[in-house]
Scaffold this motif. Structure first.
Motif, PDB file in Angstrom:
ATOM      1  N   ALA B  83       0.834  -1.210   0.000  1.00 24.94           N
ATOM      2  CA  ALA B  83       0.000   0.000   0.000  1.00 24.94           C
ATOM      3  C   ALA B  83       0.861   1.248   0.000  1.00 24.94           C
ATOM      4  CB  ALA B  83      -0.928  -0.015   1.213  1.00 24.94           C
ATOM      5  N   PHE B  84       1.594   1.415  -1.074  1.00 26.08           N
ATOM      6  CA  PHE B  84       2.442   2.595  -1.230  1.00 26.08           C
ATOM      7  C   PHE B  84       2.544   2.842  -2.718  1.00 26.08           C
ATOM      8  CE2 PHE B  84       6.205   5.148  -1.403  1.00 26.08           C
ATOM      9  CZ  PHE B  84       6.153   5.862  -0.217  1.00 26.08           C
ATOM     10  N   PRO B  85       2.425   4.112  -3.149  1.00 30.07           N
ATOM     11  CA  PRO B  85       2.547   4.370  -4.592  1.00 30.07           C
ATOM     12  C   PRO B  85       3.841   3.725  -5.088  1.00 30.07           C
ATOM     13  CG  PRO B  85       1.916   6.368  -3.426  1.00 30.07           C
ATOM     14  CD  PRO B  85       2.266   5.354  -2.377  1.00 30.07           C
ATOM     15  N   PHE B  86       3.725   2.821  -6.038  1.00 36.51           N
ATOM     16  CA  PHE B  86       4.862   1.946  -6.307  1.00 36.51           C
ATOM     17  C   PHE B  86       6.080   2.719  -6.798  1.00 36.51           C
ATOM     18  CE2 PHE B  86       7.498  -1.364  -8.069  1.00 36.51           C
ATOM     19  CZ  PHE B  86       7.483  -2.252  -7.021  1.00 36.51           C
ATOM     20  N   ILE B 108      -0.641   5.476  -8.982  1.00 37.90           N
ATOM     21  CA  ILE B 108      -1.250   6.803  -8.980  1.00 37.90           C
ATOM     22  C   ILE B 108      -0.779   7.646 -10.155  1.00 37.90           C
ATOM     23  CG2 ILE B 108      -1.627   6.859  -6.480  1.00 37.90           C
ATOM     24  CD1 ILE B 108       0.831   8.626  -6.199  1.00 37.90           C
ATOM     25  N   ASN B 109       0.062   7.058 -10.999  1.00 33.99           N
ATOM     26  CA  ASN B 109       0.467   7.817 -12.184  1.00 33.99           C
ATOM     27  C   ASN B 109       0.796   6.868 -13.337  1.00 33.99           C
ATOM     28  OD1 ASN B 109       3.239   6.993 -11.742  1.00 33.99           O
ATOM     29  ND2 ASN B 109       3.377   8.612 -10.206  1.00 33.99           N
ATOM     30  N   ASP B 131      -7.406   9.889  -3.737  1.00 32.87           N
ATOM     31  CA  ASP B 131      -7.342  10.923  -2.703  1.00 32.87           C
ATOM     32  C   ASP B 131      -8.703  11.618  -2.634  1.00 32.87           C
ATOM     33  OD1 ASP B 131      -6.893  12.995  -1.000  1.00 32.87           O
ATOM     34  OD2 ASP B 131      -5.291  13.924  -2.167  1.00 32.87           O
ATOM     35  N   GLY B 135      -5.133  14.328   1.008  1.00 32.31           N
ATOM     36  CA  GLY B 135      -4.100  15.199   0.444  1.00 32.31           C
ATOM     37  C   GLY B 135      -2.690  14.674   0.544  1.00 32.31           C
ATOM     38  N   ARG B 136      -2.508  13.397   0.940  1.00 29.38           N
ATOM     39  CA  ARG B 136      -1.145  12.877   1.004  1.00 29.38           C
ATOM     40  C   ARG B 136      -0.729  12.314  -0.343  1.00 29.38           C
ATOM     41  NH1 ARG B 136       0.506   8.134   5.213  1.00 29.38           N
ATOM     42  NH2 ARG B 136      -0.791   6.891   3.811  1.00 29.38           N
ATOM     43  N   THR B 137      -1.483  11.317  -0.795  1.00 22.98           N
ATOM     44  CA  THR B 137      -1.159  10.707  -2.086  1.00 22.98           C
ATOM     45  C   THR B 137      -2.461  10.306  -2.758  1.00 22.98           C
ATOM     46  OG1 THR B 137      -1.102   8.504  -1.107  1.00 22.98           O
ATOM     47  CG2 THR B 137       0.986   9.660  -1.256  1.00 22.98           C
ATOM     48  N   GLY B 138      -2.357   9.937  -4.028  1.00 20.28           N
ATOM     49  CA  GLY B 138      -3.514   9.386  -4.707  1.00 20.28           C
ATOM     50  C   GLY B 138      -4.011  10.262  -5.842  1.00 20.28           C
ATOM     51  N   VAL B 139      -4.822   9.624  -6.686  1.00 21.20           N
ATOM     52  CA  VAL B 139      -5.449  10.310  -7.808  1.00 21.20           C
ATOM     53  C   VAL B 139      -6.665  11.043  -7.266  1.00 21.20           C
ATOM     54  CG1 VAL B 139      -6.603   9.961 -10.037  1.00 21.20           C
ATOM     55  CG2 VAL B 139      -4.712   8.451  -9.349  1.00 21.20           C
ATOM     56  N   GLU B 140      -6.847  12.292  -7.655  1.00 18.76           N
ATOM     57  CA  GLU B 140      -8.037  12.991  -7.168  1.00 18.76           C
ATOM     58  C   GLU B 140      -9.292  12.285  -7.663  1.00 18.76           C
ATOM     59  OE1 GLU B 140      -8.156  17.281  -7.203  1.00 18.76           O
ATOM     60  OE2 GLU B 140      -5.989  17.298  -6.825  1.00 18.76           O
TER      61      GLU B 140
END
Lengths: 367, 367
Positions: B83-86, B108-109, B131, B135-140
């Motif tokens: 569970a971390f943006p790879f 996320i990208n 997200d 506001g920490r990480t993620g696609v809006e």
């Protein structure tokens, strides 16, 4: 191959040239003042960095636990001082280590002096730790009753050998007037030396905080200095005026995993388990968990426009990025973070990678 | 012999009964809501505690780095979710692990999706992290363009398999109105599920913060929950209302090295390298780095009069002591400290001692 090519996850880098320069400058300063430098190795916790220290005439070190003392035993140190009010539950362990290594401890009460006096078979030196205003630990500077009770206890046998007085002026970390603190420190240690040196002609006095040892130029008749953090320095010390950003000798290499141009934020893999959670407060009230540097083949570069970690969680770090950083960085790059508190960061990371691609040892975890 | 007798230095204790009770309660809650519990094992980081979890029907876990995934591979987990943006620099390592273990990652990208699509030979699941206000990480949550670009990239080959949407509502840690946050979370995940389930009928939605999962009773049509901290809880969670003090399953055992009755302070060996530096603020503005408990043979006891760590440095802790504690404690005793943030404390300590005198594993340091 560059060290940079082998980094795929958060890695603590050490710049040997900067670290050696820090060691040399403090060793020169101690010499200039006729003092012995006994660096606190809770910062580096490393045999290899110990070898670098020996190149500058350092023969004794300080540590903060018996576990750390154990790590450094048998590495040729003339003495290892455990600068923590001794934990009586570890008396037997101390006795075992003292068989083959000269050690000293700190005492601040009679209970522990008695315990050691009863348990030890091998001689161990001791300092009485003095509190001259910091308020963390130590015998109050005017509490001669307690000092003499400790000394009397030690005199009953010849295993506990009095070495002198140790004073950690840790309030230099938050009080701006370091000259005033050092005036107190000098006065306290000088008074104690004069009072007890007839009975103990060999006694020495030692003080040890990095902010003081870095900026003070009057140590009076203090015999020894024991700073620790100066070996690496960090952003807290930059902030305190102990050093320049260029003197920080360690940087956490962190992979870039996402970029939010609109928010001017860069997400990196690097958080509290890597850096620890020490923080500086920016002029606008925001938090700063570490300063961004560019990593190059043989060194790192302090950017003209500042960027810094504005927030961290267990593994995430979010950089508040300058326009220049945003323009040049891409996902998959590796950036450097100068830590706020290098001792804690090194303790979290457990090893170092030198810019010459050598892995450098650090003592194991806290347990 | 009691576990207490073997403690001579800071040691992290785990109370298996409390920990199992925490696992059971959350597993029951998930079942009640028809959800799958996929606990985040960044808290426990332990095979043994993983075995306890399996007793409550848990078959999949979450971790926060590939290094942690590596630790858990081959232990019979149906899936391990990172569970971390790879981090694209670890694509080859992921591929190697995926050969023998079902894994999933978070994207996320597009850059990282492309990198994985080019590098992977073994199939790996992925969640798109959303997200919805943290506001920490993620696609809006409204950025369908980005979601679809990631999905299109993954579709080019069949190695990256879309599993669904992951949303960490971490703002439950500081915003009091958790019901409002969960209303947003439910709405966001439900909207995404409805939008994409025609194309991806198997997709699931997952949310994961402990404060939310502990207190919320309306999860709508969210399929899975992935809290971590609940396995141990800690004083931060007590403070947030997620649990009671009695639910905290770990305590740092610390030796008492000095007592200052006049200042009502007790000095213990136990500081930032053991507990980490997470802090709560007391009503009077003072700091709290951990709550004191009495250690007994088979459990620990929460005192009627509170005492807590009012300051810590690297190895020192100073307790602000109640009159009762001062009256009963002596140098050489061992006290317990309930940590402010148990994930960080466990990560610092690197292993646990159960009250049955068994050492329990924890993954290695962060490097």
């Amino acid at each position: 191959m560059s060290y940079l090519k082998q980094i795929t996850s958060p890695t603590l880098l050490i710049n040997e040239d900067i670290c050696r320069n820090n060691l040399k400058k403090m060793a020169d300063k101690a010499k200039r003042h006729g003092m012995k430098l006994v660096p606190h190795f809770k910062t580096a916790q490393s045999h290899e960095i110990g070898k670098w220290a020996k190149d500058y005439g350092i023969t004794e070190i300080t540590v903060s636990s018996i576990k750390m003392a154990e790590y450094f035993c048998g590495q040729g140190w003339d003495n290892i001082h455990i600068a923590f009010p001794f934990n009586p539950l570890e008396a037997e362990k101390l006795n075992a280590l003292a068989k083959n290594q000269r050690l000293s401890v700190q005492l601040i009460n009679v209970a522990v002096a008695q315990e050691l006096n009863e348990t030890l078979e091998n001689p161990v030196g001791f300092f009485i730790e003095i509190d001259a205003g910091y308020g963390r630990t130590g015998v109050e500077v005017s509490d001669f009753g307690l000092m003499e009770a400790i000394l009397r206890t030690a005199k009953k046998r010849d295993v506990l050998q009095f070495k002198g007085f140790y004073l950690h002026a840790g309030h230099t970390y938050y009080e701006p007037d370091k000259a005033r603190i050092y005036a107190q420190t000098r006065a306290a240690l000088s008074m104690l030396k004069n009072k007890y040196r007839t009975e103990y002609p060999e006694l020495v006095t030692r003080t040890g905080d990095t902010p003081g040892c870095a900026v003070i130029d009057n140590f009076g008749d203090i015999d020894e200095m024991g700073p620790g953090n100066f070996v690496f320095y960090d952003m807290m010390q930059v902030n305190l005026g102990s050093c320049k950003v260029e003197d920080v000798a360690v940087a956490l290499a962190v992979p870039v995993v996402d970029i939010k141009k609109d928010r001017k934020e860069i997400l990196v893999h690097g958080g509290g388990v890597h850096l620890a959670k020490d923080v500086l407060i920016e002029p606008d009230g925001g938090k700063n968990f570490g300063e961004v540097v560019w990593l190059h083949e043989n060194d790192w570069e302090i950017p003209l426009q500042r960027s810094f970690l504005k927030s961290i969680s267990q593994e995430h770090g979010i950089i508040k990025a300058s326009d220049d950083l945003l323009a040049r960085v891409k996902v998959g790059d590796v950036l450097g973070i100068l830590p706020i508190h290098s001792c804690m960061t090194a303790d979290c990371m457990g090893r170092y990678l030198s810019l010459k691609r050598e892995w450098i040892d650090h003592a194991e975890q806290a347990y």
